[in-house]
Design a protein around this motif. Sequence first.
Motif, PDB file in Angstrom:
ATOM      1  N   GLN A  40      40.390  34.024  47.804  1.00 15.76           N
ATOM      2  CA  GLN A  40      39.908  35.202  47.761  1.00 15.76           C
ATOM      3  C   GLN A  40      38.500  35.486  47.202  1.00 15.76           C
ATOM      4  OE1 GLN A  40      43.159  36.908  45.506  1.00 15.76           O
ATOM      5  NE2 GLN A  40      44.405  37.333  47.459  1.00 15.76           N
ATOM      6  N   LEU A  68      45.114  43.368  38.009  1.00 19.06           N
ATOM      7  CA  LEU A  68      44.528  42.231  38.766  1.00 19.06           C
ATOM      8  C   LEU A  68      45.566  41.358  39.284  1.00 19.06           C
ATOM      9  CD1 LEU A  68      41.738  41.219  36.370  1.00 19.06           C
ATOM     10  CD2 LEU A  68      41.307  41.953  38.700  1.00 19.06           C
ATOM     11  N   SER A  71      46.797  43.074  42.432  1.00 15.13           N
ATOM     12  CA  SER A  71      45.670  43.052  43.637  1.00 15.13           C
ATOM     13  C   SER A  71      45.658  41.665  44.235  1.00 15.13           C
ATOM     14  CB  SER A  71      44.405  43.046  43.050  1.00 15.13           C
ATOM     15  OG  SER A  71      44.044  44.697  42.879  1.00 15.13           O
ATOM     16  N   THR A  75      46.852  40.593  48.181  1.00 18.40           N
ATOM     17  CA  THR A  75      45.652  40.700  48.955  1.00 18.40           C
ATOM     18  C   THR A  75      45.911  39.042  49.540  1.00 18.40           C
ATOM     19  OG1 THR A  75      44.239  41.851  47.720  1.00 18.40           O
ATOM     20  CG2 THR A  75      43.137  40.393  48.952  1.00 18.40           C
ATOM     21  N   VAL A  81      38.732  40.872  45.829  1.00 19.46           N
ATOM     22  CA  VAL A  81      39.211  41.788  44.859  1.00 19.46           C
ATOM     23  C   VAL A  81      37.952  42.157  43.679  1.00 19.46           C
ATOM     24  CG1 VAL A  81      40.627  42.089  42.557  1.00 19.46           C
ATOM     25  CG2 VAL A  81      41.491  40.689  44.603  1.00 19.46           C
ATOM     26  N   ASP A  98      40.853  46.353  45.818  1.00 21.38           N
ATOM     27  CA  ASP A  98      41.171  45.155  46.570  1.00 21.38           C
ATOM     28  C   ASP A  98      41.240  45.474  48.179  1.00 21.38           C
ATOM     29  OD1 ASP A  98      43.992  46.007  47.788  1.00 21.38           O
ATOM     30  OD2 ASP A  98      44.366  45.741  45.489  1.00 21.38           O
TER      31      ASP A  98
END
Length: 171
Positions: A40, A68, A71, A75, A81, A98
């Motif tokens: 990511q 966080l 996310s 995701t 993010v 995100d």
Amino acid sequence: DLLDLTRRQEVADKREIIPLGQLLEEIASATRPRLERKEQQFFTHFPGDLPFLNISPEALKRVLLNLLDNSIKFTPPGGWVKLSAEADNGEVVVTVEDTGCGIPEESLALIFERFYRVDRARSNYLGGTGLGLAICQEIVEYYGGKISVKSQEGKGSSFSFTLPIDPAIQP
């Protein structure tokens, strides 16, 4: 999470005057490797003039890491993010965005309730107790702030919280 919930007042009372920008940089550095492992992208935006806050660093880290973590979990690889913050009108606004799976509209009003999980099957698979966002809300409100969410199913989520800026502690 249950232990954190019972200790939240004790942790929140251990205030220190901290530079918000420095704490955000530390959180971002600690989070980056996990995002890279999940393939990511991670974006940050913190202006250099972020205020100092009189807050428990442990409590603020708990809020940031929970947002966080959610996310990152929700995701898919190839998504992104973003952690950002800005001072605005006597308060600081911190946002975690995100490109995850998003939250159904009918769940948005419930996600800060204790033990609520949007999709129990997905939450059981990915882990979670349904307490993380409730803890975040209680911590943010304890310091006089507010937490909110905007989300669109299939497109991602944006969680923001505000904290008041005390002009008396700014350098």
